[in-house]
Design a protein around this motif. Structure first.
Motif, PDB file in Angstrom:
ATOM      1  N   LEU A 103     -15.570  32.355 100.808  1.00 42.81           N
ATOM      2  CA  LEU A 103     -16.268  31.485 101.757  1.00 42.81           C
ATOM      3  C   LEU A 103     -15.989  30.011 101.472  1.00 42.81           C
ATOM      4  O   LEU A 103     -16.677  29.135 101.984  1.00 42.81           O
ATOM      5  N   ARG A 104     -15.002  29.718 100.654  1.00 35.26           N
ATOM      6  CA  ARG A 104     -14.758  28.345 100.205  1.00 35.26           C
ATOM      7  C   ARG A 104     -14.423  27.406 101.360  1.00 35.26           C
ATOM      8  O   ARG A 104     -13.929  27.824 102.405  1.00 35.26           O
ATOM      9  N   SER A 105     -14.743  26.150 101.129  1.00 34.38           N
ATOM     10  CA  SER A 105     -14.383  25.049 102.033  1.00 34.38           C
ATOM     11  C   SER A 105     -14.926  25.227 103.444  1.00 34.38           C
ATOM     12  O   SER A 105     -14.198  25.211 104.426  1.00 34.38           O
ATOM     13  N   ASN A 106     -16.232  25.421 103.528  1.00 37.39           N
ATOM     14  CA  ASN A 106     -16.949  25.450 104.794  1.00 37.39           C
ATOM     15  C   ASN A 106     -18.156  24.540 104.659  1.00 37.39           C
ATOM     16  O   ASN A 106     -18.200  23.703 103.755  1.00 37.39           O
ATOM     17  N   ASN A 107     -19.108  24.697 105.535  1.00 42.30           N
ATOM     18  CA  ASN A 107     -20.352  23.934 105.470  1.00 42.30           C
ATOM     19  C   ASN A 107     -21.536  24.881 105.362  1.00 42.30           C
ATOM     20  O   ASN A 107     -22.560  24.677 106.003  1.00 42.30           O
ATOM     21  N   PHE A 108     -21.386  25.938 104.568  1.00 41.75           N
ATOM     22  CA  PHE A 108     -22.485  26.869 104.357  1.00 41.75           C
ATOM     23  C   PHE A 108     -23.550  26.167 103.526  1.00 41.75           C
ATOM     24  O   PHE A 108     -23.233  25.370 102.634  1.00 41.75           O
ATOM     25  N   HIS A 109     -24.798  26.466 103.817  1.00 43.66           N
ATOM     26  CA  HIS A 109     -25.885  25.809 103.105  1.00 43.66           C
ATOM     27  C   HIS A 109     -27.064  26.762 102.971  1.00 43.66           C
ATOM     28  O   HIS A 109     -27.030  27.882 103.465  1.00 43.66           O
TER      29      HIS A 109
END
Length: 148
Positions: A103-109
């Motif tokens: 899931l790297r380099s996304n805007n998951f929060h």
């Protein structure tokens, strides 16, 4: 229109879950988990999931999804570098055959769901370059080949 689609997906999820003919541990479980992930997406600027993740196609042909040839279950989920914005739902833990989650380099929060501890086969996990907060699911901390 997006709300209507989300409502449709939730109705579809209710129908599939309540159907007695559905085995709890099959590709339908994986499809429901992926639909839940998609329903939590706030922003998909490149429309990777909008265009590919259709209930009319097998999940094994969705962008970022790779299934095993033996069980036809989701084994690899790679949503890296898609610039997605979302909160990770607990249904992600339903991928009982998952070996790799990127899931790297996304805007998951938000918090990582405790259900991620159900990944008994997981060998690779990359959550780097996101904005997760809260407690880290303890069992995941026992692995050494993960990137956070």
């Amino acid at each position: 229109m997006e709300r209507a689609f989300t409502s449709f997906l939730l109705l579809l999820q209710y129908y599939v879950i309540s159907s007695p003919a559905i085995n709890h541990f099959n590709i339908s479980t994986d499809q429901l988990a992926l639909i839940s992930v998609k329903s939590q997406i706030i922003l998909d600027p490149f429309h990777f999931l909008d265009e590919s993740w259709s209930p009319a196609r097998s999940v094994c042909h969705w962008v970022g999804v790779t299934c095993g040839s033996r069980h036809q279950r989701v084994r690899f989920l790679n949503l890296s570098n898609m610039d997605l914005t979302e909160i990770i739902p607990g249904e992600l833990g339903n991928f009982t055959f998952l070996v790799s989650l990127d899931l790297r380099s996304n805007n998951f929060h938000g918090n990582l769901p405790q259900e991620m501890t159900h990944f008994h086969r997981l060998k690779f996990l990359d959550l780097s370059f996101n904005s997760f907060t809260g407690r880290f699911p303890l069992r995941l901390g026992f692995y050494t080949n993960f990137k956070f």
